[in-house]
Design an enzyme around this catalytic site. Structure first.
Site, PDB file in Angstrom:
ATOM      1  N   ASN A  81       0.802  -1.233   0.000  1.00 36.88           N
ATOM      2  CA  ASN A  81       0.000   0.000   0.000  1.00 36.88           C
ATOM      3  C   ASN A  81       0.830   1.277   0.000  1.00 36.88           C
ATOM      4  O   ASN A  81       0.352   2.317  -0.416  1.00 36.88           O
ATOM      5  CB  ASN A  81      -0.941  -0.001   1.201  1.00 36.88           C
ATOM      6  CG  ASN A  81      -0.218  -0.205   2.510  1.00 36.88           C
ATOM      7  OD1 ASN A  81       0.548  -1.150   2.676  1.00 36.88           O
ATOM      8  ND2 ASN A  81      -0.427   0.689   3.447  1.00 36.88           N
TER       9      ASN A  81
ATOM     10  N   CYS B  16       7.386  12.400  11.267  1.00 38.53           N
ATOM     11  CA  CYS B  16       6.620  13.474  11.906  1.00 38.53           C
ATOM     12  C   CYS B  16       5.122  13.273  11.752  1.00 38.53           C
ATOM     13  O   CYS B  16       4.335  13.795  12.527  1.00 38.53           O
ATOM     14  CB  CYS B  16       6.996  14.826  11.307  1.00 38.53           C
ATOM     15  SG  CYS B  16       8.670  15.305  11.684  1.00 38.53           S
TER      16      CYS B  16
END
Lengths: 128, 382
Positions: B149, B315
């Protein structure tokens, strides 16, 4: 999961950051890397030696929106301040000035404050 | 400003034809398990879709079991197989599986199972020799996803299936990203997971293909729906929507060509790398890493321009760690967090003008962030 709850101020400083770049012949540089997420921040200072004031300040940052916004904000907060005043700027000051940061992004504000303090420490070490 | 939606690997818009079919079927409120005429009408529709899906993947209708989606299907495949076969305690998966496999394995591990990961090469293709070596008499199940994916790499399913068959091991594949885009022959595998909303159907529907004779226990007990294997009233409209979605003509070749064009144009940005492989990638997934910048920042700047993409950067994750897939294919420290994924639609293709806007906007914003970054590609080269 990108936090969707960034404040307006964070988005503003991220989209149009202030004081980007490097200062050629800077009087001091402070560089900090974050071991957790891999962010890097570099602060450049130009100092008025007589008045012991920050005449000019610029930054370069590798990191997320919060890291860029905190860098931009700390340059705004420190510009024109005396070294003694600038040393007192905390990560909380940075976060507060940005109308807060998502909890998972608080470490970014530490990064900004640490980079500034390191730059000042480097200046003082070399100008005793 | 018109948005450019390039996150079709996350989810897809509902197809117009699917919406029409839903409107037509919404009057069928009957419970397919009811014996009266209203219930039977709904039941007939469900069975029609089951037959259609079976034909689509070369399976028998009685091998298709509707679920709430791929997370359930993956949980069922892994836990259900473990429950039904308590004697063997070893499971092999690739190190780039979706969290719904990885996390399920963490749970299974606590029940005394050993989970082994099989590594992938730098393109993201599973190391077949390692897989063979790690198989033992105790191996119950192998689970390898068809298409990854994050980077889109296609795995050699039939080769893996053959190895498993020889050793009498149950082979499961998570086919969420490939279903409808790559021809699937389910008869080659034992278990196969699919989700509807990645293919322009509605959210909350999927299925698990279970080859006849495969030993697996149900996870949901209750009213005995789905031939006693998956209780719970059928998601009638979900089933109808997936039935329609698989009939639609998909522009696979055009998507594929568009993908290659976009990759080639963006690789011209100095320091940029493709994660995965041009040739061995799915027709719609592009994962790129730009030098010295961070993916969440780029994702946000593009979002401001009306371009929706996703990122696997540290992040952007809850754990503040970089993507396990990018780590597994060995992306270096200068690129691992500078990643974005563009995933194209297969019903509608980007026009040349949209392609050009996309490339231009990405170039501009990468440049903007590279200007801010202290990590410079020019210095890296020296």
């Amino acid at each position: 999961m990108i936090p969707t709850n960034y404040s307006k101020k964070v988005i503003e400083h991220f989209s149009k950051p202030k004081n980007i770049g490097e200062i050629k012949n800077a009087d001091a540089i402070g560089e900090i890397g974050n071991m957790i997420c891999g962010d890097k921040m570099k602060i450049y200072l130009k100092i008025d030696k007589k008045a012991k004031k920050i005449k000019d300040i610029k930054f370069q940052t590798f990191g997320c929106a919060a890291a860029i916004a905190t860098s931009s904000m700390i340059t705004e907060l420190a510009k024109g301040k005396t070294l003694e005043q600038a040393k007192k700027i905390t990560n909380k000051d940075v976060a507060d000035s940005l109308q807060g940061l998502p909890p998972i992004k608080m470490h970014c504000s530490n990064l900004a404050a640490d980079a500034l303090h390191k730059a000042i420490a480097n200046y003082e070490k070399n100008n005793k | 400003m018109k948005t450019l939606y390039l996150d079709n690997a996350a989810t897809t818009p509902l197809a117009i034809e699917v919406t029409k079919e839903l409107n037509k079927q919404i009057k069928n409120y009957g419970n397919p398990s009811s014996r009266h005429a209203i219930g039977k009408t709904a039941k007939e529709e469900v069975e029609k879709v089951r037959e259609k899906i079976a034909k689509f993947i070369n399976a028998k209708p009685e091998e298709i079991f509707f679920t709430s989606g791929a997370t359930e299907s993956n949980n069922w495949a892994m836990k259900g197989t473990a429950l039904a076969n308590p004697l063997k305690k070893h499971i092999l998966i690739s190190c780039i599986e979706h969290p719904s496999i990885l996390e399920t394995c963490e749970t299974i591990k606590k029940q005394g199972y050993t989970i082994d990961l099989v590594s992938v090469n730098k393109e993201g293709v599973i190391n077949i020799e390692e897989l063979k070596k790690k198989i033992s008499d105790n191996t119950l199940l192998v689970s390898i996803m068809h298409v990854n994916n994050e980077i889109g790499t296609i795995q050699p399913l039939e080769e893996i299936a053959k190895i498993c068959k020889e050793k009498n091991i149950v082979f499961h594949t998570d086919a969420v990203q490939s279903f409808g885009k790559i021809k699937i022959d389910a008869s080659k595998v034992d278990l196969l997971s699919v989700s509807g909303h990645k293919l322009n159907a509605i959210k909350g529907i999927g299925f698990l293909y279970i080859k006849k004779g495969t030993k697996i226990s149900p996870l949901l007990n209750g009213g005995g729906q789905e031939r006693n294997m998956r209780s719970g009233t059928e998601n009638f409209l979900g089933i109808v929507s997936i039935g329609k979605a698989i009939e639609l003509k998909r522009r696979i070749n055009e998507a594929s060509q568009s993908r290659v064009r976009i990759i080639k144009k963006l690789l011209k940005i100095p320091g940029t790398i493709l994660n995965g492989s041009i040739e061995r990638g799915a027709c719609n997934i592009i994962s790129l890493s730009f030098y010295g910048i961070e993916g969440e920042s780029l994702q946000m700047l593009l979002d401001e321009e009306g371009i929706s993409v996703s990122t696997g950067s540290a992040c952007s994750s809850n754990k503040l760690s970089a993507s396990h897939v990018l780590k597994a294919i060995g992306v270096d420290e200068y690129h691992i967090n500078g990643n974005i994924r563009l995933s194209l639609g297969t019903l509608e293709i980007l026009t040349k003008a949209q392609e050009n806007i996309l490339v231009k906007k990405i170039k501009e914003n990468v440049k903007k962030l590279q200007k801010i970054s202290p990590i410079k590609f020019e210095e890296h080269k020296k």
